[in-house]
Design an enzyme around this catalytic site. Structure first.
Site, mmCIF file in Angstrom:
data_model
loop_
_atom_site.group_PDB
_atom_site.id
_atom_site.type_symbol
_atom_site.label_atom_id
_atom_site.label_comp_id
_atom_site.label_asym_id
_atom_site.label_seq_id
_atom_site.Cartn_x
_atom_site.Cartn_y
_atom_site.Cartn_z
ATOM 1 N N HIS A 206 -103.251 -18.168 37.754
ATOM 2 C CA HIS A 206 -103.557 -17.419 36.529
ATOM 3 C C HIS A 206 -103.891 -15.945 36.758
ATOM 4 O O HIS A 206 -104.107 -15.213 35.813
ATOM 5 C CB HIS A 206 -104.743 -18.063 35.813
ATOM 6 C CG HIS A 206 -106.043 -17.840 36.531
ATOM 7 N ND1 HIS A 206 -106.392 -18.554 37.646
ATOM 8 C CD2 HIS A 206 -107.042 -16.959 36.327
ATOM 9 C CE1 HIS A 206 -107.570 -18.131 38.083
ATOM 10 N NE2 HIS A 206 -107.987 -17.157 37.304
HETATM 11 C C1 UD1 Z 1 -111.084 -15.017 33.485
HETATM 12 C C2 UD1 Z 1 -111.780 -14.223 34.605
HETATM 13 C C3 UD1 Z 1 -111.274 -14.706 35.960
HETATM 14 C C4 UD1 Z 1 -111.385 -16.196 36.103
HETATM 15 C C5 UD1 Z 1 -110.676 -16.870 34.934
HETATM 16 C C6 UD1 Z 1 -110.764 -18.375 34.993
HETATM 17 C C7 UD1 Z 1 -112.341 -11.899 34.011
HETATM 18 C C8 UD1 Z 1 -111.980 -10.477 34.219
HETATM 19 N N1 UD1 Z 1 -111.490 -12.799 34.509
HETATM 20 O O1 UD1 Z 1 -109.703 -14.667 33.513
HETATM 21 O O2 UD1 Z 1 -112.034 -14.087 36.971
HETATM 22 O O3 UD1 Z 1 -110.800 -16.602 37.312
HETATM 23 O O4 UD1 Z 1 -111.273 -16.394 33.723
HETATM 24 O O5 UD1 Z 1 -110.014 -18.961 33.987
HETATM 25 O O6 UD1 Z 1 -113.376 -12.165 33.416
HETATM 26 N N2 UD1 Z 1 -107.187 -17.576 26.708
HETATM 27 C C9 UD1 Z 1 -107.062 -18.606 25.840
HETATM 28 N N3 UD1 Z 1 -108.132 -19.435 25.645
HETATM 29 C C10 UD1 Z 1 -109.323 -19.272 26.292
HETATM 30 C C11 UD1 Z 1 -109.435 -18.192 27.178
HETATM 31 C C12 UD1 Z 1 -108.385 -17.361 27.400
HETATM 32 O O7 UD1 Z 1 -106.018 -18.813 25.237
HETATM 33 O O8 UD1 Z 1 -110.251 -20.076 26.066
HETATM 34 C C13 UD1 Z 1 -106.034 -16.686 26.971
HETATM 35 C C14 UD1 Z 1 -106.017 -15.514 26.038
HETATM 36 O O9 UD1 Z 1 -104.695 -15.296 25.670
HETATM 37 C C15 UD1 Z 1 -106.522 -14.359 26.889
HETATM 38 C C16 UD1 Z 1 -106.077 -14.753 28.282
HETATM 39 O O10 UD1 Z 1 -106.093 -16.191 28.283
HETATM 40 O O11 UD1 Z 1 -106.015 -13.129 26.471
HETATM 41 C C17 UD1 Z 1 -106.989 -14.222 29.345
HETATM 42 O O12 UD1 Z 1 -108.351 -14.602 29.125
HETATM 43 P P1 UD1 Z 1 -109.543 -13.710 29.762
HETATM 44 O O13 UD1 Z 1 -110.845 -14.334 29.495
HETATM 45 O O14 UD1 Z 1 -109.354 -12.288 29.384
HETATM 46 O O15 UD1 Z 1 -109.267 -13.753 31.319
HETATM 47 P P2 UD1 Z 1 -108.762 -14.935 32.263
HETATM 48 O O16 UD1 Z 1 -107.378 -14.635 32.679
HETATM 49 O O17 UD1 Z 1 -109.045 -16.283 31.687
#
Ligand code: UD1
Length: 365
Positions: A206
């Site tokens: 991811h």
């Molecule tokens: C975040 C953490 C990362 C961790 C990861 C575990 C930061 C900078 N990154 O990354 O260190 O390894 O979590 O999963 O804090 N989304 C959903 N549903 C959710 C959450 C996210 O659909 O419940 C999708 C959204 O489209 C979002 C994307 O995932 O834009 C990224 O989510 P985000 O929380 O920004 O970062 P992660 O890639 O999950």
């Protein structure tokens, strides 16, 4: 009475706060407030973990959701400031390196509230990684820095953090792994997926550096299509990676791999069971490098570096980047019985949270 706010935001935080929250609940002189920022909000990225880890429901939910880094961090800060104003805690505990970690520590410290950072001192020395920035910011402003491995001590010393703030306590994530090992054994996930021990590779992927570029994502899928000729691949996929497969038009490539099974994100116990029984892990996660080292399961890390070097030095971890050929070569080695043997790092013994809470209680006036 000491009032402590424990902060969680994203998936890798839950298994780290769970043991701290549990140990704190056994102290009569600690009052805890559990705050969930809502950085992760999908049922499978959040709620499922509260159930699996037997965590109390959050006392306060900030509902920040997904956004750009600036906006997500800012939303957490605005909402968390109100929480601190209202609750007036003596201390805020943050874990790991996600945006919620940095945002909440920044708010607390500016309001004169002490901050404890659990999993401090880790460095990938790669500032293109959002987590590296979060780690640096959080460590420099924290009052208590709880460290999981020797490299953390070395890094903090080199950065000039006063030694009296730093405590080598082991790893709360391993506390959870040990605490829930027996329960995880009873997960029915292997029957549901019809897989046997050692019968499959388990994949998680991811990181923006791997999945936000078509070229790097394709290189990794190329490696998977070679591997799946000999070994089943189980791939519980993160919402970000699922979105990028669609965006880059890679769905057909994925569908053509008959031995690759894409799943929705799994809960904690199911994932632990699958990890424990896998032939190998292919991952770009931080925590999984450590969990596999503890379990003695071979791990190939699809990154150029790691902030958790103990997993390479004495554990089962091998860094393979996104180099298709290297990944295939290392998987072959493992299949041929030449997997790296590892040892369990110092103090990864299930008692990290006990040490942390004892230090906090012993030193908070
Ligand atoms: C975040 C953490 C990362 C961790 C990861 C575990 C930061 C900078 N990154 O990354 O260190 O390894 O979590 O999963 O804090 N989304 C959903 N549903 C959710 C959450 C996210 O659909 O419940 C999708 C959204 O489209 C979002 C994307 O995932 O834009 C990224 O989510 P985000 O929380 O920004 O970062 P992660 O890639 O999950």
């Amino acid at each position: 009475m000491i009032k402590i706010i424990n902060v969680v935001g994203a998936r890798p935080n839950f298994m780290k706060i769970a043991p701290i929250q549990r140990v704190m609940s056994t102290y009569e002189n600690i009052e805890t407030v559990l705050v969930h920022t809502g950085q992760h909000y999908d049922k499978r990225m959040s709620k499922l973990f509260f159930v699996d880890l037997q965590m109390p429901q959050p006392d306060i939910y900030l509902n920040v959701g997904s956004a750009s880094h600036a906006e997500q961090t800012a939303r957490v800060m605005v909402e968390f400031e109100k929480v601190i104003e209202r609750e007036k805690p003596d201390l805020v505990v943050v874990v790991g390196d996600v945006n919620s970690t940095a945002a909440c520590s920044l708010v607390a410290v500016k309001m004169g509230v002490k901050v404890a950072h659990v999993e401090a001192g880790l460095r990938s020395f790669d500032r293109d990684m959002p987590e590296e920035i979060n780690r640096l910011v959080t460590d420099v402003i924290s009052d208590y820095l709880f460290v999981t491995e020797q490299s953390g001590l070395d890094n903090l010393k080199r950065e000039g953090i006063p030694g009296e703030k730093v405590h080598f306590v082991g790893h709360v994530m391993i506390d959870s792994l040990i605490h829930f090992a027996e329960k995880a054994k009873h997960s029915a996930i292997m029957e549901e997926l019809k897989v046997l021990p050692q019968d499959y590779a388990l994949v998680t992927l991811h990181r923006p550096s791997n999945v936000d570029g078509k070229e790097s994502f394709t290189r990794l899928l190329d490696a998977f299509s070679e591997i799946e000729k000999n070994l089943k691949i189980i791939f519980p996929i993160h919402p970000r990676s699922r979105k990028m497969i669609e965006q880059f038009g890679l769905q057909e490539k994925v569908d053509n791999m008959k031995n690759l099974h894409l799943l929705k994100p799994l809960g904690y116990l199911d994932f632990m069971k699958l990890m424990h029984n896998a032939k190998l892990l292919l991952t770009d996660s931080g925590g999984i490098q450590e969990e596999t080292t503890y379990l003695g399961v071979p791990c190939l890390t699809m990154r150029e570096n790691t902030e958790r070097p103990v997993t390479v030095e004495i554990g089962t971890n091998v860094i393979v980047g996104s180099d298709t050929e290297l990944i295939i070569k290392e998987v072959r080695k493992i299949i041929n019985g030449e997997a790296k043997k590892g040892e369990i790092p110092k103090l990864w013994d299930g008692k990290a949270a006990e040490r942390i809470v004892a230090i906090l209680v012993g030193t908070t006036p």
